[in-house]
Design a protein around this motif. Structure first.
Motif, PDB file in Angstrom:
ATOM      1  N   UNK A 243     -33.613  -9.411  14.991  1.00 39.12           N
ATOM      2  CA  UNK A 243     -32.780  -8.279  14.587  1.00 39.12           C
ATOM      3  C   UNK A 243     -31.492  -9.046  14.641  1.00 39.12           C
ATOM      4  N   UNK A 244     -30.981  -9.799  15.769  1.00 44.36           N
ATOM      5  CA  UNK A 244     -29.793 -10.645  15.984  1.00 44.36           C
ATOM      6  C   UNK A 244     -29.493 -11.303  14.889  1.00 44.36           C
ATOM      7  N   UNK A 245     -30.503 -12.132  14.485  1.00 42.05           N
ATOM      8  CA  UNK A 245     -30.450 -12.941  13.200  1.00 42.05           C
ATOM      9  C   UNK A 245     -29.975 -12.097  11.890  1.00 42.05           C
ATOM     10  N   UNK A 246     -30.478 -10.889  11.689  1.00 41.20           N
ATOM     11  CA  UNK A 246     -30.196 -10.344  10.523  1.00 41.20           C
ATOM     12  C   UNK A 246     -29.084  -9.456  10.525  1.00 41.20           C
ATOM     13  N   UNK A 247     -28.536  -9.241  11.912  1.00 36.16           N
ATOM     14  CA  UNK A 247     -27.347  -8.483  11.879  1.00 36.16           C
ATOM     15  C   UNK A 247     -26.100  -9.554  12.325  1.00 36.16           C
ATOM     16  N   UNK A 248     -26.447 -10.769  12.316  1.00 36.89           N
ATOM     17  CA  UNK A 248     -25.334 -11.627  12.723  1.00 36.89           C
ATOM     18  C   UNK A 248     -24.670 -11.537  14.126  1.00 36.89           C
ATOM     19  N   UNK A 249     -25.080 -11.184  14.905  1.00 38.05           N
ATOM     20  CA  UNK A 249     -24.624 -10.849  16.303  1.00 38.05           C
ATOM     21  C   UNK A 249     -25.309 -11.624  17.336  1.00 38.05           C
ATOM     22  N   UNK A 250     -24.855 -11.921  18.602  1.00 40.05           N
ATOM     23  CA  UNK A 250     -25.426 -12.691  19.674  1.00 40.05           C
ATOM     24  C   UNK A 250     -25.993 -11.753  20.626  1.00 40.05           C
ATOM     25  N   UNK A 251     -25.781 -10.480  20.617  1.00 41.02           N
ATOM     26  CA  UNK A 251     -26.451  -9.886  21.734  1.00 41.02           C
ATOM     27  C   UNK A 251     -26.565  -8.338  21.040  1.00 41.02           C
ATOM     28  N   UNK A 252     -27.540  -7.672  21.803  1.00 34.03           N
ATOM     29  CA  UNK A 252     -28.062  -6.354  21.341  1.00 34.03           C
ATOM     30  C   UNK A 252     -27.915  -5.375  22.711  1.00 34.03           C
ATOM     31  N   UNK A 253     -27.595  -3.975  22.464  1.00 34.79           N
ATOM     32  CA  UNK A 253     -27.865  -3.303  23.534  1.00 34.79           C
ATOM     33  C   UNK A 253     -29.271  -2.942  23.764  1.00 34.79           C
ATOM     34  N   UNK A 254     -29.528  -2.900  24.725  1.00 36.27           N
ATOM     35  CA  UNK A 254     -30.923  -2.350  25.361  1.00 36.27           C
ATOM     36  C   UNK A 254     -31.125  -0.782  25.716  1.00 36.27           C
ATOM     37  N   UNK A 255     -31.868  -0.156  24.941  1.00 33.07           N
ATOM     38  CA  UNK A 255     -31.587   1.328  24.939  1.00 33.07           C
ATOM     39  C   UNK A 255     -33.020   1.785  25.708  1.00 33.07           C
ATOM     40  N   UNK A 256     -33.049   2.817  26.710  1.00 34.52           N
ATOM     41  CA  UNK A 256     -33.926   3.659  27.181  1.00 34.52           C
ATOM     42  C   UNK A 256     -33.673   5.097  27.096  1.00 34.52           C
ATOM     43  N   UNK A 257     -34.631   5.933  26.229  1.00 33.68           N
ATOM     44  CA  UNK A 257     -34.361   7.036  25.977  1.00 33.68           C
ATOM     45  C   UNK A 257     -32.722   7.400  25.465  1.00 33.68           C
ATOM     46  N   UNK A 258     -32.241   6.626  24.628  1.00 36.10           N
ATOM     47  CA  UNK A 258     -31.055   6.865  24.085  1.00 36.10           C
ATOM     48  C   UNK A 258     -29.980   6.508  25.041  1.00 36.10           C
ATOM     49  N   UNK A 259     -30.548   6.050  25.982  1.00 36.73           N
ATOM     50  CA  UNK A 259     -28.985   5.474  27.077  1.00 36.73           C
ATOM     51  C   UNK A 259     -29.032   3.974  26.941  1.00 36.73           C
ATOM     52  N   UNK A 260     -27.888   3.223  26.898  1.00 35.73           N
ATOM     53  CA  UNK A 260     -27.807   2.005  27.049  1.00 35.73           C
ATOM     54  C   UNK A 260     -28.066   1.281  28.349  1.00 35.73           C
ATOM     55  N   UNK A 261     -29.024   0.709  28.864  1.00 39.00           N
ATOM     56  CA  UNK A 261     -29.326   0.387  30.271  1.00 39.00           C
ATOM     57  C   UNK A 261     -29.126  -1.145  30.559  1.00 39.00           C
ATOM     58  N   UNK A 262     -29.050  -1.948  29.529  1.00 37.22           N
ATOM     59  CA  UNK A 262     -28.792  -3.384  29.765  1.00 37.22           C
ATOM     60  C   UNK A 262     -28.322  -4.031  28.170  1.00 37.22           C
ATOM     61  N   UNK A 263     -28.400  -5.343  28.299  1.00 38.09           N
ATOM     62  CA  UNK A 263     -28.003  -5.917  26.965  1.00 38.09           C
ATOM     63  C   UNK A 263     -28.922  -7.285  27.109  1.00 38.09           C
ATOM     64  N   UNK A 264     -29.404  -7.642  25.834  1.00 38.40           N
ATOM     65  CA  UNK A 264     -30.128  -8.764  25.685  1.00 38.40           C
ATOM     66  C   UNK A 264     -29.246 -10.170  24.668  1.00 38.40           C
TER      67      UNK A 264
END
Length: 274
Positions: A243-264
């Motif tokens: 997904x990072x490659x497809x969106x050309x980004x270096x990080x993604x939010x990690x979501x748990x029950x629609x809440x951002x809980x972390x980053x990868x």
């Protein structure tokens, strides 16, 4: 590895380096003199150097700053027969995102994106996002200055921060690439400022004209970009890399029950290749 390697002379200016990165959609240039590597310059180098507040940088046109002033003059190289694991370890141990591949001459360059592409194709990697995600998320307010943003990145050793509004809602993200590509926009010397206009009525019909009244520092909302798609804590790391490659980004939010809980991020993906 990636080839060919794009090079730049140490006396060339930062504006030219930035334009080369934009033109070729790359994040790293090898600095060479007479065919010999003497340094390396990345988007991260540009953003960190040019966001400094020292007098030698302040309000200095980027077409007057030589690459030699911002480059890393001790680049780390790797031999072409090295393994992906060895390359990942070198990057993580040294906090870098690129290695020049050298035997006798420069053969190519391997980046974190190259390794991320490798990870995205490995069916035998069974790690989940929860195994690698970062526990702490670094937030900045949309009105924080760019200098503050860069200081937070360096303090916490991260390459991205999430931008929040007055309600503490996530409204965007800033990475080192965003900083590098946006603070260097004015060759007149206003690298870290924007002009504020004041409107005034000048005709009976109410037509308005504008004049500049002052320069103010760039703030987070000036350079932030939209938050990329999130991944769930139980998604596979290979899917996150893809997904990072497809969106050309270096990080993604990690979501748990629609809440951002972390980053990868890219650095976390490198750990999967160790």
């Amino acid at each position: 590895m990636s080839s060919p390697v794009f090079t730049i002379a140490p006396e060339e200016n930062v504006a030219h380096a930035r334009n080369l990165m934009l033109k070729h959609k790359i994040s790293t240039l090898v600095v060479a003199r007479e065919g010999k590597m003497i340094g390396i310059v990345t988007k991260t180098d540009l953003s960190r150097r040019l966001a400094q507040a020292e007098p030698m940088w302040r309000r200095r046109p980027i077409d007057k700053i030589p690459v030699s002033m911002v480059m890393n003059d001790a680049p780390i190289s790797i031999y072409p027969d090295a393994s992906i694991s060895q390359a990942s370890n070198l990057m993580l141990e040294n906090g870098i995102n690129s290695l020049v591949v050298v035997r006798e001459n420069i053969m190519g360059i391997v980046t974190g994106t190259d390794i991320m592409r490798y990870v995205s194709q490995q069916k035998d990697i069974k790690l989940r996002v929860s195994d690698l995600m970062v526990d702490d998320i670094i937030f900045v307010h949309r009105h924080h200055t760019i200098n503050h943003v860069v200081q937070e990145m360096e303090k916490h050793e991260v390459n991205r921060v999430i931008v929040t509004d007055d309600s503490n809602e996530a409204v965007g993200i800033i990475t080192t690439s965003n900083v590098a590509l946006n603070i260097m926009v004015d060759n007149e010397g206003n690298m870290q400022s924007k002009s504020i206009k004041m409107a005034r009525r000048s005709t009976p019909a109410g037509q308005k004209t504008y004049r500049y009244i002052k320069d103010v520092p760039l703030v987070a909302e000036d350079i932030m970009v939209e938050l990329p798609s999130g991944v769930a804590v139980d998604d596979m790391v290979t899917d996150a890399a893809r997904l990072m490659l497809e969106e050309h980004v270096i990080s993604l939010p990690v979501v748990n029950r629609e809440e951002i809980v972390s980053m990868i991020g890219r650095k976390d993906i490198l750990r999967a290749a160790q």
